[in-house]
Write a protein that holds these residues in place. Sequence first.
Motif, PDB file in Angstrom:
ATOM      1  N   ALA A   1       5.917  -5.411  -7.161  1.00 33.81           N
ATOM      2  CA  ALA A   1       4.527  -5.337  -6.720  1.00 33.81           C
ATOM      3  C   ALA A   1       3.825  -4.252  -7.522  1.00 33.81           C
ATOM      4  O   ALA A   1       4.474  -3.392  -8.131  1.00 33.81           O
ATOM      5  N   LEU A   2       2.525  -4.296  -7.527  1.00 38.38           N
ATOM      6  CA  LEU A   2       1.722  -3.314  -8.265  1.00 38.38           C
ATOM      7  C   LEU A   2       0.795  -2.569  -7.323  1.00 38.38           C
ATOM      8  O   LEU A   2       0.371  -3.105  -6.304  1.00 38.38           O
ATOM      9  N   ARG A   3       0.499  -1.326  -7.714  1.00 35.81           N
ATOM     10  CA  ARG A   3      -0.558  -0.573  -7.042  1.00 35.81           C
ATOM     11  C   ARG A   3      -1.521  -0.074  -8.106  1.00 35.81           C
ATOM     12  O   ARG A   3      -1.124   0.625  -9.019  1.00 35.81           O
ATOM     13  N   LEU A   4      -2.777  -0.466  -7.987  1.00 40.38           N
ATOM     14  CA  LEU A   4      -3.804  -0.076  -8.951  1.00 40.38           C
ATOM     15  C   LEU A   4      -4.826   0.834  -8.285  1.00 40.38           C
ATOM     16  O   LEU A   4      -5.280   0.553  -7.176  1.00 40.38           O
ATOM     17  N   THR A   5      -5.173   1.896  -8.967  1.00 38.60           N
ATOM     18  CA  THR A   5      -6.290   2.740  -8.548  1.00 38.60           C
ATOM     19  C   THR A   5      -7.294   2.708  -9.686  1.00 38.60           C
ATOM     20  O   THR A   5      -6.974   3.124 -10.805  1.00 38.60           O
TER      21      THR A   5
ATOM     22  N   GLN B   1     -10.105  -2.245 -19.715  1.00 40.02           N
ATOM     23  CA  GLN B   1     -11.029  -3.077 -20.484  1.00 40.02           C
ATOM     24  C   GLN B   1     -11.999  -3.839 -19.578  1.00 40.02           C
ATOM     25  O   GLN B   1     -12.957  -4.431 -20.063  1.00 40.02           O
ATOM     26  N   VAL B   2     -11.760  -3.822 -18.269  1.00 37.44           N
ATOM     27  CA  VAL B   2     -12.643  -4.516 -17.331  1.00 37.44           C
ATOM     28  C   VAL B   2     -13.988  -3.797 -17.290  1.00 37.44           C
ATOM     29  O   VAL B   2     -14.050  -2.562 -17.276  1.00 37.44           O
ATOM     30  N   THR B   3     -15.047  -4.561 -17.264  1.00 33.82           N
ATOM     31  CA  THR B   3     -16.405  -4.006 -17.268  1.00 33.82           C
ATOM     32  C   THR B   3     -16.623  -3.121 -16.041  1.00 33.82           C
ATOM     33  O   THR B   3     -16.399  -3.554 -14.909  1.00 33.82           O
ATOM     34  N   GLY B   4     -17.041  -1.869 -16.269  1.00 36.24           N
ATOM     35  CA  GLY B   4     -17.342  -0.957 -15.176  1.00 36.24           C
ATOM     36  C   GLY B   4     -16.189  -0.053 -14.779  1.00 36.24           C
ATOM     37  O   GLY B   4     -16.366   0.831 -13.942  1.00 36.24           O
ATOM     38  N   VAL B   5     -15.010  -0.233 -15.382  1.00 30.03           N
ATOM     39  CA  VAL B   5     -13.851   0.604 -15.044  1.00 30.03           C
ATOM     40  C   VAL B   5     -13.746   1.732 -16.063  1.00 30.03           C
ATOM     41  O   VAL B   5     -13.649   1.498 -17.268  1.00 30.03           O
ATOM     42  N   ASN B   6     -13.777   2.976 -15.570  1.00 31.96           N
ATOM     43  CA  ASN B   6     -13.604   4.134 -16.451  1.00 31.96           C
ATOM     44  C   ASN B   6     -12.133   4.418 -16.715  1.00 31.96           C
ATOM     45  O   ASN B   6     -11.714   4.587 -17.843  1.00 31.96           O
ATOM     46  N   ARG B   7     -11.366   4.513 -15.614  1.00 29.58           N
ATOM     47  CA  ARG B   7      -9.938   4.839 -15.719  1.00 29.58           C
ATOM     48  C   ARG B   7      -9.167   3.962 -14.749  1.00 29.58           C
ATOM     49  O   ARG B   7      -9.701   3.536 -13.723  1.00 29.58           O
ATOM     50  N   ALA B   8      -7.905   3.755 -15.079  1.00 30.52           N
ATOM     51  CA  ALA B   8      -7.025   2.995 -14.188  1.00 30.52           C
ATOM     52  C   ALA B   8      -5.691   3.718 -14.103  1.00 30.52           C
ATOM     53  O   ALA B   8      -5.213   4.279 -15.085  1.00 30.52           O
ATOM     54  N   HIS B   9      -5.137   3.733 -12.914  1.00 25.47           N
ATOM     55  CA  HIS B   9      -3.801   4.286 -12.682  1.00 25.47           C
ATOM     56  C   HIS B   9      -2.977   3.178 -12.038  1.00 25.47           C
ATOM     57  O   HIS B   9      -3.386   2.606 -11.035  1.00 25.47           O
ATOM     58  N   VAL B  10      -1.814   2.869 -12.642  1.00 20.59           N
ATOM     59  CA  VAL B  10      -1.001   1.743 -12.186  1.00 20.59           C
ATOM     60  C   VAL B  10       0.396   2.239 -11.877  1.00 20.59           C
ATOM     61  O   VAL B  10       0.955   3.045 -12.623  1.00 20.59           O
ATOM     62  N   ARG B  11       0.970   1.755 -10.767  1.00 19.17           N
ATOM     63  CA  ARG B  11       2.354   2.072 -10.395  1.00 19.17           C
ATOM     64  C   ARG B  11       3.058   0.808  -9.962  1.00 19.17           C
ATOM     65  O   ARG B  11       2.469  -0.054  -9.341  1.00 19.17           O
ATOM     66  N   MET B  12       4.325   0.754 -10.295  1.00 22.68           N
ATOM     67  CA  MET B  12       5.168  -0.333  -9.806  1.00 22.68           C
ATOM     68  C   MET B  12       5.666   0.049  -8.428  1.00 22.68           C
ATOM     69  O   MET B  12       5.859   1.220  -8.118  1.00 22.68           O
TER      70      MET B  12
ATOM     71  N   THR C   1       0.816  -1.202   0.000  1.00 24.91           N
ATOM     72  CA  THR C   1       0.000   0.000   0.000  1.00 24.91           C
ATOM     73  C   THR C   1       0.849   1.249   0.000  1.00 24.91           C
ATOM     74  O   THR C   1       0.354   2.341  -0.149  1.00 24.91           O
ATOM     75  N   GLY C   2       2.100   1.123   0.162  1.00 22.39           N
ATOM     76  CA  GLY C   2       3.016   2.251   0.143  1.00 22.39           C
ATOM     77  C   GLY C   2       4.385   1.788   0.548  1.00 22.39           C
ATOM     78  O   GLY C   2       4.640   0.610   0.712  1.00 22.39           O
ATOM     79  N   ARG C   3       5.275   2.729   0.676  1.00 18.77           N
ATOM     80  CA  ARG C   3       6.632   2.422   1.082  1.00 18.77           C
ATOM     81  C   ARG C   3       6.642   1.812   2.472  1.00 18.77           C
ATOM     82  O   ARG C   3       5.855   2.174   3.324  1.00 18.77           O
ATOM     83  N   ALA C   4       7.538   0.894   2.700  1.00 20.54           N
ATOM     84  CA  ALA C   4       7.645   0.265   4.011  1.00 20.54           C
ATOM     85  C   ALA C   4       8.067   1.306   5.039  1.00 20.54           C
ATOM     86  O   ALA C   4       9.059   1.988   4.875  1.00 20.54           O
ATOM     87  N   LEU C   5       7.285   1.442   6.086  1.00 19.73           N
ATOM     88  CA  LEU C   5       7.544   2.473   7.086  1.00 19.73           C
ATOM     89  C   LEU C   5       8.000   1.883   8.412  1.00 19.73           C
ATOM     90  O   LEU C   5       7.951   2.549   9.427  1.00 19.73           O
ATOM     91  N   GLY C   6       8.428   0.637   8.397  1.00 19.67           N
ATOM     92  CA  GLY C   6       8.820  -0.026   9.634  1.00 19.67           C
ATOM     93  C   GLY C   6       9.953   0.674  10.359  1.00 19.67           C
ATOM     94  O   GLY C   6       9.915   0.846  11.579  1.00 19.67           O
TER      95      GLY C   6
ATOM     96  N   PRO D   1       2.229  -9.376  -5.674  1.00 19.33           N
ATOM     97  CA  PRO D   1       1.444  -8.626  -4.684  1.00 19.33           C
ATOM     98  C   PRO D   1       0.878  -7.350  -5.298  1.00 19.33           C
ATOM     99  O   PRO D   1       1.592  -6.611  -5.979  1.00 19.33           O
ATOM    100  N   THR D   2      -0.398  -7.122  -5.058  1.00 22.81           N
ATOM    101  CA  THR D   2      -1.077  -5.988  -5.672  1.00 22.81           C
ATOM    102  C   THR D   2      -1.988  -5.322  -4.659  1.00 22.81           C
ATOM    103  O   THR D   2      -2.784  -5.990  -4.006  1.00 22.81           O
ATOM    104  N   ALA D   3      -1.857  -4.013  -4.542  1.00 21.85           N
ATOM    105  CA  ALA D   3      -2.777  -3.221  -3.723  1.00 21.85           C
ATOM    106  C   ALA D   3      -3.764  -2.558  -4.673  1.00 21.85           C
ATOM    107  O   ALA D   3      -3.356  -1.907  -5.642  1.00 21.85           O
ATOM    108  N   ILE D   4      -5.035  -2.732  -4.407  1.00 21.72           N
ATOM    109  CA  ILE D   4      -6.066  -2.195  -5.296  1.00 21.72           C
ATOM    110  C   ILE D   4      -6.911  -1.194  -4.534  1.00 21.72           C
ATOM    111  O   ILE D   4      -7.414  -1.480  -3.451  1.00 21.72           O
TER     112      ILE D   4
END
Length: 196
Positions: free
Chosen positions: A142-146, A123-134, A8-13, A180-183
């Motif tokens: 890992a991926l982060r999808l919004t 292309q997924v049904t119901g998705v208008n926009r997607a933002h992806v980050r490694m 979900t973000g950078r490791a903050l340990g 691993p993917t955070a959505i």
Amino acid sequence: MGQRTTPTGRALGFERGVVTVIALLAVLLGAAVLLVGTGWLGLFRAQRPLADPIVVQWLSGNSQLALVIAIVLGVLLFVLGLWWVIRALRPESRPDLRLERGSAELTVTAAALTEAVRADAEQVTGVNRAHVRMAGDERRPALRLTLSLQEGTNVRQVWEELDAKVLSRAREALGTDTLPTAIRLRLDRAPRQRVR
């Protein structure tokens, strides 16, 4: 999909650990000062001056050495603080991935992978926009999808289609069983209509 740690973000340990230790030391020091000041550890200690007379006498007798020690400690604390700030403000890495098949080697850039996943996710049904980050590093990508969803979208259907089509395709392309993917899901607002 079993339980796994998602990026979900950078490791903050480390930062959390240092702040926790500093907070605990501050609480313990404050409690000790409170106990001494209120006289719970004896009235004599509560009435003594804050700086111990023996320490004050030593400092006045060794002022040159005390000055050098204070300067060295100040410089060390400054360097430590500067290192911590730079580490906290450093941008998160976006790793390129090196794929090896026998003797051949191929490097997939983070931008290429995120663009491919973004195109598939839109292309997924119901998705208008997607933002992806490694995220992560080269060994543990890992991926982060919004995802911005249309109003009235079936979230379960989006989730199943995303896992079956988009993420499985990314795992297959990278030759890995786990990615691993955070959505994060957002609902797009319906456009306002003007009343005439």
